[in-house]
Design an enzyme around this catalytic site. Sequence first.
Site, mmCIF file in Angstrom:
data_model
loop_
_atom_site.group_PDB
_atom_site.id
_atom_site.type_symbol
_atom_site.label_atom_id
_atom_site.label_comp_id
_atom_site.label_asym_id
_atom_site.label_seq_id
_atom_site.Cartn_x
_atom_site.Cartn_y
_atom_site.Cartn_z
ATOM 1 N N HIS A 17 28.491 -25.682 6.515
ATOM 2 C CA HIS A 17 27.526 -24.674 6.042
ATOM 3 C C HIS A 17 27.504 -23.472 6.986
ATOM 4 C CE1 HIS A 17 25.158 -28.264 4.212
ATOM 5 N NE2 HIS A 17 25.709 -27.606 3.206
ATOM 6 N N LYS A 41 14.140 -33.937 -6.308
ATOM 7 C CA LYS A 41 15.184 -34.717 -5.642
ATOM 8 C C LYS A 41 14.650 -35.384 -4.378
ATOM 9 C CE LYS A 41 18.986 -31.891 -7.307
ATOM 10 N NZ LYS A 41 20.057 -30.952 -6.962
ATOM 11 N N ARG A 90 35.247 -25.912 -1.158
ATOM 12 C CA ARG A 90 36.009 -26.818 -0.311
ATOM 13 C C ARG A 90 37.362 -27.164 -0.920
ATOM 14 N NH1 ARG A 90 30.843 -30.602 0.288
ATOM 15 N NH2 ARG A 90 30.944 -30.049 -1.903
ATOM 16 N N SER A 127 27.029 -32.931 3.294
ATOM 17 C CA SER A 127 25.834 -33.541 3.897
ATOM 18 C C SER A 127 25.694 -35.000 3.478
ATOM 19 C CB SER A 127 24.583 -32.770 3.478
ATOM 20 O OG SER A 127 24.619 -31.458 3.970
HETATM 21 O O1 PNS Z 1 23.563 -27.945 -1.674
HETATM 22 P P1 PNS Z 1 23.495 -28.057 -3.168
HETATM 23 O O2 PNS Z 1 22.708 -29.285 -3.571
HETATM 24 O O3 PNS Z 1 24.838 -27.985 -3.810
HETATM 25 O O4 PNS Z 1 22.640 -26.778 -3.661
HETATM 26 C C1 PNS Z 1 22.448 -26.561 -5.028
HETATM 27 C C2 PNS Z 1 21.562 -25.341 -5.291
HETATM 28 C C3 PNS Z 1 20.226 -25.484 -4.576
HETATM 29 C C4 PNS Z 1 22.268 -24.097 -4.794
HETATM 30 C C5 PNS Z 1 21.407 -25.280 -6.824
HETATM 31 O O5 PNS Z 1 20.984 -26.522 -7.290
HETATM 32 C C6 PNS Z 1 20.425 -24.224 -7.282
HETATM 33 O O6 PNS Z 1 20.769 -23.052 -7.317
HETATM 34 N N1 PNS Z 1 19.187 -24.668 -7.621
HETATM 35 C C7 PNS Z 1 18.134 -23.799 -8.056
HETATM 36 C C8 PNS Z 1 17.836 -23.989 -9.545
HETATM 37 C C9 PNS Z 1 18.730 -23.105 -10.377
HETATM 38 O O7 PNS Z 1 18.767 -21.890 -10.238
HETATM 39 N N2 PNS Z 1 19.470 -23.760 -11.275
HETATM 40 C C10 PNS Z 1 20.428 -23.102 -12.121
HETATM 41 C C11 PNS Z 1 21.781 -23.043 -11.446
HETATM 42 S S1 PNS Z 1 22.991 -22.366 -12.504
#
Ligand code: PNS
Length: 165
Positions: A17, A41, A90, A127
Amino acid sequence: MRRAACPGSFDPVTNGHMDIVERASRLFDEVVVAVGVNRSKSRLFTAEERIAMLEQACEPFSNVRVAGFTGLLTTFCAENSIQAIVKGLRAVSDFDYELQMAQMNASLADIETVFVPTSPEYSFLASSLVKEVAGFGGDVSGLIPGFVNERLTARLAERGSGLEG
Ligand code: PNS
């Protein structure tokens, strides 16, 4: 001012990150590390803990700040005058889902997603895997900041053993 978000769950922040955050800080005037704090979550670390660890990790970067967000990322970006989302890729396996999210976000708001290839030394890093390996006593000290490793070790000890599931 060109401002970008580096969004994620960061449970906990890894060196992978931070590699992306540091590189984003060189591309944009300001970077906001946006910590998703949606309640649904289950996490090893609370939102406050994840944010505090990121704030410590981001201290060396003067144009990086950390903020929690709930709800849609595009709403957070609009509220904070953020024009771009930076995501690390990645491997090809990341691409399908990241492309879907980028296109969904672009359909919701006037926002660009910028994909940054993960540095090769972090291409396996997640993570979830860090938590699993640490939960079984593996050495993850080279994969996360030292102070995060201490907090991870302490949290896993509090929880009593390896992670469930
Ligand atoms: O580290 P992660 O779990 O891959 O992060 C995911 C994250 C937080 C970036 C994604 O779930 C997100 O943007 N969540 C906010 C809700 C949202 O906007 N959802 C629509 C995404 S297209």
